[in-house]
Design a protein around this motif. Structure first.
Motif, PDB file in Angstrom:
ATOM      1  N   VAL A 258      49.604  31.477  41.288  1.00  0.00           N
ATOM      2  CA  VAL A 258      49.241  31.997  42.608  1.00  0.00           C
ATOM      3  C   VAL A 258      50.088  33.219  42.956  1.00  0.00           C
ATOM      4  N   ILE A 259      51.393  33.130  42.719  1.00  0.00           N
ATOM      5  CA  ILE A 259      52.272  34.263  43.030  1.00  0.00           C
ATOM      6  C   ILE A 259      51.952  35.465  42.149  1.00  0.00           C
ATOM      7  N   ALA A 260      51.649  35.216  40.864  1.00  0.00           N
ATOM      8  CA  ALA A 260      51.266  36.314  39.977  1.00  0.00           C
ATOM      9  C   ALA A 260      50.010  37.007  40.477  1.00  0.00           C
ATOM     10  N   MET A 261      49.090  36.230  41.041  1.00  0.00           N
ATOM     11  CA  MET A 261      47.852  36.810  41.564  1.00  0.00           C
ATOM     12  C   MET A 261      48.088  37.570  42.868  1.00  0.00           C
ATOM     13  N   ILE A 262      48.977  37.033  43.712  1.00  0.00           N
ATOM     14  CA  ILE A 262      49.181  37.656  45.033  1.00  0.00           C
ATOM     15  C   ILE A 262      50.119  38.862  44.948  1.00  0.00           C
ATOM     16  N   ILE A 263      51.279  38.685  44.325  1.00  0.00           N
ATOM     17  CA  ILE A 263      52.282  39.757  44.297  1.00  0.00           C
ATOM     18  C   ILE A 263      51.924  40.835  43.290  1.00  0.00           C
ATOM     19  N   TYR A 264      51.468  40.427  42.113  1.00  0.00           N
ATOM     20  CA  TYR A 264      51.225  41.389  41.040  1.00  0.00           C
ATOM     21  C   TYR A 264      49.744  41.694  40.825  1.00  0.00           C
ATOM     22  N   ARG A 265      48.902  41.211  41.747  1.00  0.00           N
ATOM     23  CA  ARG A 265      47.465  41.505  41.715  1.00  0.00           C
ATOM     24  C   ARG A 265      46.828  41.130  40.376  1.00  0.00           C
ATOM     25  N   LEU A 266      47.202  39.980  39.873  1.00  0.00           N
ATOM     26  CA  LEU A 266      46.662  39.520  38.591  1.00  0.00           C
ATOM     27  C   LEU A 266      45.344  38.778  38.845  1.00  0.00           C
ATOM     28  N   TRP A 267      44.329  39.570  39.257  1.00  0.00           N
ATOM     29  CA  TRP A 267      43.076  38.965  39.675  1.00  0.00           C
ATOM     30  C   TRP A 267      42.042  38.883  38.558  1.00  0.00           C
ATOM     31  N   SER A 268      42.110  39.753  37.574  1.00  0.00           N
ATOM     32  CA  SER A 268      41.021  39.860  36.607  1.00  0.00           C
ATOM     33  C   SER A 268      40.868  38.571  35.799  1.00  0.00           C
ATOM     34  N   PRO A 269      39.617  38.115  35.611  1.00  0.00           N
ATOM     35  CA  PRO A 269      39.386  36.906  34.795  1.00  0.00           C
ATOM     36  C   PRO A 269      39.943  37.047  33.383  1.00  0.00           C
ATOM     37  N   LYS A 270      39.923  38.277  32.848  1.00  0.00           N
ATOM     38  CA  LYS A 270      40.436  38.488  31.491  1.00  0.00           C
ATOM     39  C   LYS A 270      41.929  38.186  31.414  1.00  0.00           C
ATOM     40  N   LEU A 272      43.702  36.233  33.479  1.00  0.00           N
ATOM     41  CA  LEU A 272      43.912  34.793  33.656  1.00  0.00           C
ATOM     42  C   LEU A 272      43.518  34.023  32.397  1.00  0.00           C
ATOM     43  N   TRP A 273      42.432  34.463  31.752  1.00  0.00           N
ATOM     44  CA  TRP A 273      42.016  33.802  30.511  1.00  0.00           C
ATOM     45  C   TRP A 273      43.065  33.970  29.424  1.00  0.00           C
ATOM     46  N   THR A 274      43.686  35.160  29.376  1.00  0.00           N
ATOM     47  CA  THR A 274      44.735  35.399  28.379  1.00  0.00           C
ATOM     48  C   THR A 274      45.910  34.446  28.598  1.00  0.00           C
ATOM     49  N   ILE A 275      46.297  34.268  29.863  1.00  0.00           N
ATOM     50  CA  ILE A 275      47.402  33.356  30.177  1.00  0.00           C
ATOM     51  C   ILE A 275      47.069  31.940  29.722  1.00  0.00           C
ATOM     52  N   LEU A 276      45.879  31.470  30.077  1.00  0.00           N
ATOM     53  CA  LEU A 276      45.497  30.094  29.762  1.00  0.00           C
ATOM     54  C   LEU A 276      45.278  29.891  28.265  1.00  0.00           C
ATOM     55  N   SER A 277      44.662  30.878  27.605  1.00  0.00           N
ATOM     56  CA  SER A 277      44.415  30.719  26.166  1.00  0.00           C
ATOM     57  C   SER A 277      45.706  30.768  25.364  1.00  0.00           C
ATOM     58  N   ASP A 278      46.616  31.688  25.722  1.00  0.00           N
ATOM     59  CA  ASP A 278      47.905  31.755  25.026  1.00  0.00           C
ATOM     60  C   ASP A 278      48.718  30.481  25.257  1.00  0.00           C
ATOM     61  N   SER A 279      48.678  29.979  26.500  1.00  0.00           N
ATOM     62  CA  SER A 279      49.414  28.752  26.810  1.00  0.00           C
ATOM     63  C   SER A 279      48.840  27.566  26.044  1.00  0.00           C
ATOM     64  N   THR A 280      47.509  27.515  25.955  1.00  0.00           N
ATOM     65  CA  THR A 280      46.866  26.423  25.214  1.00  0.00           C
ATOM     66  C   THR A 280      47.238  26.474  23.742  1.00  0.00           C
ATOM     67  N   ARG A 281      47.238  27.677  23.182  1.00  0.00           N
ATOM     68  CA  ARG A 281      47.570  27.825  21.765  1.00  0.00           C
ATOM     69  C   ARG A 281      48.988  27.350  21.485  1.00  0.00           C
ATOM     70  N   GLU A 282      49.937  27.779  22.313  1.00  0.00           N
ATOM     71  CA  GLU A 282      51.331  27.384  22.103  1.00  0.00           C
ATOM     72  C   GLU A 282      51.525  25.892  22.354  1.00  0.00           C
TER      73      GLU A 282
END
Length: 437
Positions: A258-270, A272-282
């Motif tokens: 949430v903070i990454a989206m609000i403070i750093y404007r990390l809104w793009s689905p791409k 967010l998908w990168t964060i979730l896919s990389d986290s899933t892989r690790e």
């Protein structure tokens, strides 16, 4: 074949298989299946799936992907750069403030991300060019960041400590607390060496920093305070009895997103998908190793290798500190070639009974083990952090980075010696907060 000789054969074959290039988890399964098939027959292979998935049937394991998502959300933003800039502005009047800013930023960022390579990359991209521009020696600039990045597996919340807790069935909350004071000790030793090394190389003039106004110091704080509040909140919820480690990890991961989206404007689905896919892989990689290590441990126990090694070491007529020295050498060598998670899962179940028999504290030993794993991250031939630094500063030769990181290895060895003389550094805070074991 007696169990000890069989153990040596298992160790040799494990090294051969792992050095063949297969993944750690696959290598452990191959070795386990091979020895079980040879010595226990086909029926033993039927138990492997049950053991593998049974090892993953733990609510505590949920904290691993949650903390990884928490770290990935932070690593995908400018949080590292902002953290570095904030510390630089506030420490500008302190001699050696820039190198202290880098190491302080590494400590805080590693506490948020839990990843040593991510810390090296995030802080190194800003810190190394800035230190070189101001005249710091390349060895200090690269070595301090490489060493600072290793703090991620010691300072809580630490995925490595979670893995140790699961492997040894010890309290994860107590393990987190045990890493706090030794982590601060390492930060202090790193800072002291960095400032001394800069002064020793005749670069004392670079220890004086530029000045910043109060307004410049205050304007950077809104970007970093929320992340620090999250860390403190996670620790408070865990030790205040409000939630379990898995529950606090989940809340921390959500808040970081949430903070990454609000403070750093990390809104793009791409993004967010990168964060979730990389986290899933690790996360899957770590969980796969945990399951495979469970099968490997079963194989060692089934063939009476674990029990024989423990009995043999216990029967050695040596001082318990000599025994601890042997264990440290073993961990150090293992850390040179294998990732920390693999070493902990393979070695901790074997070593813990020996440690307890020698009347060492298991939480103190967790810190000793973790510092040994930190040394492996900045030591060849693997030395992952060295290659990360080389990738973000390719004009600094790898041998220079290695030469700059070696003194920090000495700092870690010194920290181990200090902890041996003063084990209360690791055990005092857990005992104070959670009571004696």
């Amino acid at each position: 074949m007696d169990p000890l000789s069989l153990g040596l054969l298992v160790a040799f074959m494990t090294i051969v298989v792992l050095f063949s290039g297969v993944s750690v988890a696959s290598g452990l399964l191959i070795v386990s299946a091979g020895f079980l098939l040879i010595f226990d027959g086909m029926r033993s292979l039927e138990l492997m799936p049950e053991i593998f998935f049974g090892k993953l049937n733990s609510f505590a394991l949920l904290s691993i992907p949650m903390f990884i998502i928490m770290g990935a959300a932070i690593s995908s933003t400018r949080a590292g750069a902002d953290l570095y800039e904030a510390l630089e502005r506030w420490l500008t009047r302190v001699p050696g403030g820039l190198v202290m800013s880098n190491l302080g930023a590494c400590a805080l960022f590693s506490a948020m991300s839990g990843s040593s390579p991510a810390t090296c990359a995030a802080i190194g991209k800003m810190g190394i060019p800035e230190m070189r521009k101001r005249g710091y020696p390349d060895e200090v600039a690269s070595g301090s960041i490489a060493a600072g990045g290793t703090l991620g597996i010691l300072i809580p919340p630490s995925v490595t400590m979670i893995v140790y807790g699961i492997a040894t069935e010890t309290s994860i909350g107590r393990l987190f607390l045990a890493g706090v004071m030794p982590g601060l000790l390492l930060v202090g030793l790193f800072m002291a060496w960095s400032i001394y090394d800069t002064w020793r190389n005749g670069s004392a003039e670079v220890l004086a920093q530029r000045s910043y106004t109060l307004r410049q110091k205050l304007e950077i704080l809104p970007r970093v305070i929320p992340f620090i509040v999250i860390i403190l909140g996670v620790l408070y919820a865990m030790y205040g009895g409000i939630a379990t480690p898995s529950e606090t990890a989940a809340v921390g991961a959500l808040l970081c997103l949430v903070i990454a989206m609000i403070i750093y404007r990390l809104w793009s689905p791409k993004a967010l998908w990168t964060i979730l896919s990389d986290s899933t892989r690790e996360s899957v990689m770590i969980l796969f190793i945990i399951g495979a290590a469970g099968v490997f441990s079963y194989m060692l126990s089934s063939l009476y290798i674990t029990q024989s090694i423990a009995a043999w070491i216990s029967d050695l007529d040596v001082n318990r500190w000599v025994l601890m020295g042997i264990v440290n050498v073993f961990l150090l060598v293992a850390g040179f070639f294998l990732p920390p998670v693999a070493v902990i899962l393979m070695a901790a179940p074997i070593l813990l009974p020996i440690i307890l028999a020698a009347e060492f504290d298991p939480y103190w030993f967790a810190v000793i083990l973790t510092i040994n794993m930190e040394i492996g991250l900045i030591s060849p031939p693997v030395g992952l952090n060295l290659y990360v630094i080389n990738s973000i500063a390719p004009d600094i030769p790898l041998k220079t980075i290695l030469r700059g990181s070696l003194p920090y290895v000495g700092c870690m060895v010194l920290a181990i010696v200090i902890l041996c003389f003063f084990p209360g550094i690791a055990t005092w805070l857990p005992d104070m907060v959670m009571g004696p074991v």
